[in-house]
Write a protein that holds these residues in place. Structure first.
Motif, mmCIF file in Angstrom:
data_model
loop_
_atom_site.group_PDB
_atom_site.id
_atom_site.type_symbol
_atom_site.label_atom_id
_atom_site.label_comp_id
_atom_site.label_asym_id
_atom_site.label_seq_id
_atom_site.Cartn_x
_atom_site.Cartn_y
_atom_site.Cartn_z
ATOM 1 N N PHE A 116 -10.831 29.571 17.610
ATOM 2 C CA PHE A 116 -11.325 30.943 17.675
ATOM 3 C C PHE A 116 -12.563 31.109 16.795
ATOM 4 C CE2 PHE A 116 -11.533 35.244 16.005
ATOM 5 C CZ PHE A 116 -11.477 35.987 17.152
ATOM 6 N N ARG A 117 -12.432 30.645 15.554
ATOM 7 C CA ARG A 117 -13.540 30.797 14.604
ATOM 8 C C ARG A 117 -14.788 30.070 15.107
ATOM 9 N NH1 ARG A 117 -12.355 27.120 10.177
ATOM 10 N NH2 ARG A 117 -13.072 25.786 11.838
ATOM 11 N N ASP A 118 -14.584 28.810 15.579
ATOM 12 C CA ASP A 118 -15.739 28.046 16.046
ATOM 13 C C ASP A 118 -16.381 28.683 17.271
ATOM 14 O OD1 ASP A 118 -15.242 26.361 14.007
ATOM 15 O OD2 ASP A 118 -14.186 24.856 15.217
ATOM 16 N N SER A 119 -15.518 29.208 18.170
ATOM 17 C CA SER A 119 -16.055 29.860 19.366
ATOM 18 C C SER A 119 -16.928 31.033 18.984
ATOM 19 C CB SER A 119 -14.935 30.380 20.254
ATOM 20 O OG SER A 119 -14.331 29.326 20.904
ATOM 21 N N ILE A 120 -16.391 31.873 18.106
ATOM 22 C CA ILE A 120 -17.162 33.058 17.718
ATOM 23 C C ILE A 120 -18.461 32.618 17.060
ATOM 24 C CG2 ILE A 120 -17.179 35.111 16.246
ATOM 25 C CD1 ILE A 120 -15.289 35.517 18.467
ATOM 26 N N ASP A 121 -18.391 31.522 16.312
ATOM 27 C CA ASP A 121 -19.589 31.010 15.667
ATOM 28 C C ASP A 121 -20.631 30.607 16.701
ATOM 29 O OD1 ASP A 121 -21.041 30.426 13.407
ATOM 30 O OD2 ASP A 121 -20.459 28.307 13.449
ATOM 31 N N VAL A 122 -20.176 29.885 17.741
ATOM 32 C CA VAL A 122 -21.106 29.462 18.788
ATOM 33 C C VAL A 122 -21.653 30.669 19.538
ATOM 34 C CG1 VAL A 122 -21.258 28.285 21.000
ATOM 35 C CG2 VAL A 122 -20.134 27.172 19.087
ATOM 36 N N PRO A 160 -26.907 36.336 18.458
ATOM 37 C CA PRO A 160 -26.409 36.902 17.194
ATOM 38 C C PRO A 160 -26.343 38.426 17.188
ATOM 39 C CG PRO A 160 -28.601 35.986 16.910
ATOM 40 C CD PRO A 160 -28.171 35.636 18.289
ATOM 41 N N TRP A 161 -26.903 39.083 18.206
ATOM 42 C CA TRP A 161 -26.855 40.553 18.228
ATOM 43 C C TRP A 161 -25.634 41.088 18.987
ATOM 44 C CZ3 TRP A 161 -31.572 37.987 18.827
ATOM 45 C CH2 TRP A 161 -32.530 38.254 17.849
ATOM 46 N N PHE A 162 -24.899 40.172 19.616
ATOM 47 C CA PHE A 162 -23.762 40.566 20.467
ATOM 48 C C PHE A 162 -22.672 41.164 19.571
ATOM 49 C CE2 PHE A 162 -20.832 38.615 23.963
ATOM 50 C CZ PHE A 162 -20.559 39.899 24.402
ATOM 51 N N TYR A 163 -22.282 42.397 19.822
ATOM 52 C CA TYR A 163 -21.392 43.111 18.908
ATOM 53 C C TYR A 163 -19.913 42.750 19.112
ATOM 54 C CZ TYR A 163 -19.206 47.022 16.483
ATOM 55 O OH TYR A 163 -18.449 47.765 15.652
ATOM 56 N N ASP A 164 -19.513 42.580 20.378
ATOM 57 C CA ASP A 164 -18.094 42.366 20.688
ATOM 58 C C ASP A 164 -17.417 41.248 19.892
ATOM 59 O OD1 ASP A 164 -18.609 44.352 22.418
ATOM 60 O OD2 ASP A 164 -17.720 43.397 24.173
ATOM 61 N N PRO A 165 -18.056 40.075 19.760
ATOM 62 C CA PRO A 165 -17.375 39.007 19.008
ATOM 63 C C PRO A 165 -17.073 39.404 17.560
ATOM 64 C CG PRO A 165 -19.536 38.279 19.784
ATOM 65 C CD PRO A 165 -19.280 39.575 20.412
ATOM 66 N N TYR A 166 -17.922 40.243 16.975
ATOM 67 C CA TYR A 166 -17.660 40.656 15.596
ATOM 68 C C TYR A 166 -16.437 41.566 15.528
ATOM 69 C CZ TYR A 166 -22.370 38.864 14.900
ATOM 70 O OH TYR A 166 -23.473 38.057 14.868
ATOM 71 N N VAL A 167 -16.317 42.448 16.528
ATOM 72 C CA VAL A 167 -15.151 43.331 16.580
ATOM 73 C C VAL A 167 -13.876 42.504 16.714
ATOM 74 C CG1 VAL A 167 -14.021 45.207 17.810
ATOM 75 C CG2 VAL A 167 -16.506 45.130 17.681
ATOM 76 N N LEU A 168 -13.955 41.501 17.599
ATOM 77 C CA LEU A 168 -12.778 40.664 17.823
ATOM 78 C C LEU A 168 -12.431 39.886 16.556
ATOM 79 C CD1 LEU A 168 -11.005 40.141 20.294
ATOM 80 C CD2 LEU A 168 -12.210 37.988 20.568
#
Lengths: 272, 289, 252
Positions: free
Chosen positions: B90-96, B102-110
């Motif tokens: 999960f962490r690595d995916s969100i990192d990729v 880097p402006w995509f907001y949804d992954p940060y919420v997740l």
């Protein structure tokens, strides 16, 4: 001279627009746009971003298909089927032929993109209406600027296609070379900067020969990544107009030089 | 003759169709089983995926994000608690994903919704959120999340207050943020703080799967906060702490001890905070004593 | 006046650059206003000769002149009409659009284009198909469309590569009439054909090409004798080509 270039451009454009494969490309793009509406709900917040992503991807991918299939076909058919004998028996210089064909290809793409843009705007507007709260960062201006740069990117690619058609005898070679140019051009920047950051942070320096080669390649192949404003459009980021101006000029210069080279080579070519 | 032959062909097709149908179902069932047993999906490191995206970085980020959503969606649907490996993935995916866009907001919420509460990997979540802060310079929510994580999970009040104040200075931030920082500093790790935070997260979230998790947690925390309130009243009135939570019911501070929606049993920590044996994690069976 | 002066052309084919001699030391001169017929068996180098005349390919040696200036500068094209063998025209255009293109590329005005289009399509008998796409045309119609395309701007030199191929007897007659008409108007016509009877009827001058070499030339006196029936072109053609083949085989 302008009259002849324009006459050939019109003929090329009509020939391209009436090609059946154009409908296939339209269908594909419409499918992506439909998918956009279906998929939008899966995301949590950044629906505007996802929508712009998918719309620009549909436009630019449809453009790639257009260039790689219809544009190459329009160039190659002339030579394969010897229609070029007919054209060159009229008072066309070889250079006029190249520019006429190129302007014709631009018209074909302009037409197709205009139609797709209409659908794309309708898609964005409807997703916007469905989820009005999630389009905070969206800006039509940035979106249209990004679409313009998608078009400019395809104009560059068309120039590459015309160039390779002028120097090779088979459409397949043209296809391979122009595809390779696109892939190299779009990924070059990423590789160059990655290697630079590697060299800066770690002590490992990528081999000098590799660096040199990349340097040479970056002069030969246009940096397509510079024309990619998809992320900016997706998030409605502020645009730096001088940067856009430089990019625009860079693209236009590349096109002009490449086409002049192509007509130079084309002058020497024989048509059996 | 030709008609005869095509009749045989039709017959062959009709015979083959059920075989195809059988294999089709079998293949899909196999895939479903495989996906459940697979601990992690494949992931292309961001240096490569940025190149391989061929100019479609945003779209690739969207796709990768959908994949991670379905992955954890499947896990919670099958009531499989994610393993440590899953959380790495999960962490690595969100990192990729956030390297691609880097402006995509949804992954940060997740990240804020899952990596903190469910995985307890606060530092990792903060590192990812910090990337968002660097790019989404006008978004007050990301520093707010980091601030909350510092307060609530890490008990680092100084850092927490700094981030919340940073969030308060950004446009569009709610007017209660400056006072919230003070309240967070006062309440520290109390459940009431988390209730406030979760309500805000829920208010701006539309994904049902994440919302369901958050609501469950909110319910649990509200109940914990209810018990904490009762404890405080008890302490105020009786000038002593309860020995067992059931004392609150017998002395009339609570009508009954609310049920932990995660199925755990309530207890009291030394600092007066209420906890549950479930640790607020969904389990197939509660085998915690 | 068209002059070929000791023109040679070899083709290099394939990766191995195997060379084939297409035209070998060809010298012809054609006076303005005459009809010239180039005949010869398949692969004799007729199309190569025409393409060198049009500057589509360049001779290795020798030169091609039109009115004393080399064809390589391309300025003569304004006055040339060319019909290739089996012309492939743009599939998706209508006949009217094709002819518009021909006119515009020669700088004609819209009214002249419309007028010439009407005239020529009526003369060639495809006026009814002006609005149809070229892909729907039969071979004969395509040939006629190609003729219209070549003649639209009223050129003074007309180059026709196999103008009769794919045409029915009526079409052949139409082409013959057209060539005679052009001759009447004082234009130079350069064409090649397999159909000897038409050639002998139309031409002022005939050259027989075999394996890239000029093996025989007939002037207007010879042609008068053919027409009066004293001699037969077909026999002399077979004889000339046969003799050439024998001569070639002798040394080996």
């Amino acid at each position: 001279m302008m009259q002849r270039v324009w006459a050939l451009a019109l003929v090329t454009c009509k020939e391209g627009i009436r090609d059946r494969s154009l409908y296939g490309i339209f269908l594909f793009a419409l499918f992506v746009l439909g998918l956009n509406i279906a998929v939008a709900g899966f995301f949590m917040r950044d629906l505007g971003k996802v929508t712009v992503d998918m719309n620009l991807a549909a436009l630019s991918f449809a453009g790639l298909l257009l260039v790689f299939f219809i544009a190459i076909n329009l160039m190659a058919k002339d030579i394969d089927k010897k229609t070029i004998h007919l054209v060159l028996s009229k008072p066309f210089s070889r250079g006029e032929y190249i520019w006429g064909k190129y302007v014709g290809l631009l018209l074909v793409i302009l037409f197709a993109q205009a139609v797709l843009l209409l659908f794309s705007c309708a898609t964005i507007a409807s997703v916007h209406a469905m989820y009005p709260n999630y389009f905070a960062g969206f800006s039509w201006l940035v979106f249209f600027v990004a679409v313009f740069f998608v078009y400019l990117q395809q104009a560059l690619l068309c120039a590459i296609v015309v160039f390779f058609s002028a120097i090779t005898s088979t459409s397949f070679i043209t296809l391979i070379f122009s595809m390779a140019s696109y892939i190299v051009g779009i990924s070059l920047e990423e590789v160059v900067f990655y290697l630079r950051s590697q060299a800066a942070t770690q002590e490992v320096v990528a081999s000098a020969a590799l660096q040199r080669t990349l340097e040479v390649v970056s002069w030969l192949v246009p940096n397509f990544a510079a024309f990619d404003l998809k992320l900016e459009a997706a998030h409605g980021l502020a645009l730096d107009w001088t940067r856009l101006g430089v990019t625009c000029g860079y693209g236009v210069m590349y096109i002009v030089i490449l086409l002049l080279l192509a007509s130079l080579i084309f002058k020497r070519r024989e048509f059996n | 003759m030709a008609g005869q032959r095509s009749k045989w062909l039709w017959l062959l097709i009709v015979l083959l169709l059920p075989v195809y149908a059988q294999l089709h179902t079998g293949s899909w069932a196999q895939r479903a089983e495989l996906r459940q047993s697979q601990s992690v999906g494949f992931l292309v490191p961001s240096q490569f995926s940025r190149v391989l995206a061929c100019g479609y970085k945003g779209l690739l980020a969207d796709y990768q994000f959908l994949r991670i959503l379905t992955f954890f969606g499947d896990r919670s649907l099958n009531q499989q608690p994610p393993t440590a490996e899953d959380w790495d993935y999960f962490r690595d995916s969100i990192d990729v994903i956030t390297d691609l866009d880097p402006w995509f907001y949804d992954p940060y919420v997740l990240t804020e919704g899952l990596l903190t509460w469910d995985a307890g990997r606060i530092e990792e979540a903060n590192a990812l959120l910090a990337k968002g802060v660097r790019y989404r310079t006008n978004d007050w929510r990301l520093p707010y999340y980091i601030g909350f994580n510092n307060f609530f999970f890490l008990k680092d009040h100084a850092a927490g207050a700094e981030y919340i104040m940073k969030a308060a200075r950004l446009p569009g931030s709610p007017s209660y943020l400056p006072t919230l920082a003070a309240r967070l500093a006062y309440y520290g790790g109390k459940s009431q703080t988390a209730v406030l935070f979760l309500k805000q997260m829920l208010a701006e979230n539309s994904d049902e799967r994440l919302a369901r998790r958050l609501q469950l947690r909110l319910l649990a925390l509200e109940r914990a906060a209810q018990i904490e309130d009762a404890l405080q009243c008890f302490r105020h009135d009786q000038q002593r702490d309860v020995v067992k939570l059931s004392e609150l019911v017998s002395s009339g501070y609570l009508e009954s001890l609310p049920e932990d929606p995660y199925g755990g049993r309530w207890g009291i920590l030394k600092n007066g905070r209420v906890f549950s044996t479930s640790k607020f994690v969904e389990k197939k069976k509660t085998d915690v004593e | 006046m068209i002059v070929f002066r000791s023109v040679c052309k070899t083709y290099k084919l394939g990766l191995l650059k195997k060379t084939t001699l297409a035209v070998d030391d060809l010298s012809i001169s054609i006076p303005t206003g005459s009809v010239f017929g180039l005949v010869g068996p398949n692969g004799a180098g007729k199309s190569t000769t025409i393409r060198m005349l049009l500057n589509l390919i360049r001779p290795d040696r020798g030169e091609v002149l039109i009115d004393d200036s080399s064809v390589s500068d391309g300025s003569f094209l304004r006055d040339v009409g060319y019909l290739p063998e089996n012309p492939y025209l743009y599939d998706h255009l209508t006949l009217r659009e094709l002819l518009q293109f021909a006119g515009r590329s020669c700088g004609l005005s819209a009214t002249v284009i419309a007028q010439r289009t009407q005239e020529l399509t009526e003369q060639t008998g495809i006026a009814h198909a002006l609005k149809r796409r070229l892909r729907t045309f039969s071979k004969g119609m395509r040939q006629r469309a190609g003729l219209c395309f070549a003649l639209l701007h009223d050129p003074s030199l007309v180059i026709l590569d196999e103008p009769m191929s794919g045409l029915d007897p009526l079409g052949r007659k139409m082409v013959c009439d057209l060539i005679l008409d052009l001759k009447q108007q004082g234009k130079t016509v350069f064409f090649c054909s397999h159909i000897l009877s038409d050639t002998e009827r139309l031409c002022d001058q005939i050259a027989i090409l075999h394996q890239g070499r000029l093996v025989h030339e007939f002037d207007s006196d010879d042609l008068a004798e053919f027409r009066s029936g004293e001699r037969c072109l077909e026999d002399e053609f077979v004889a000339a080509v046969g003799q050439d083949t024998v001569q070639k085989e002798m040394p080996s």
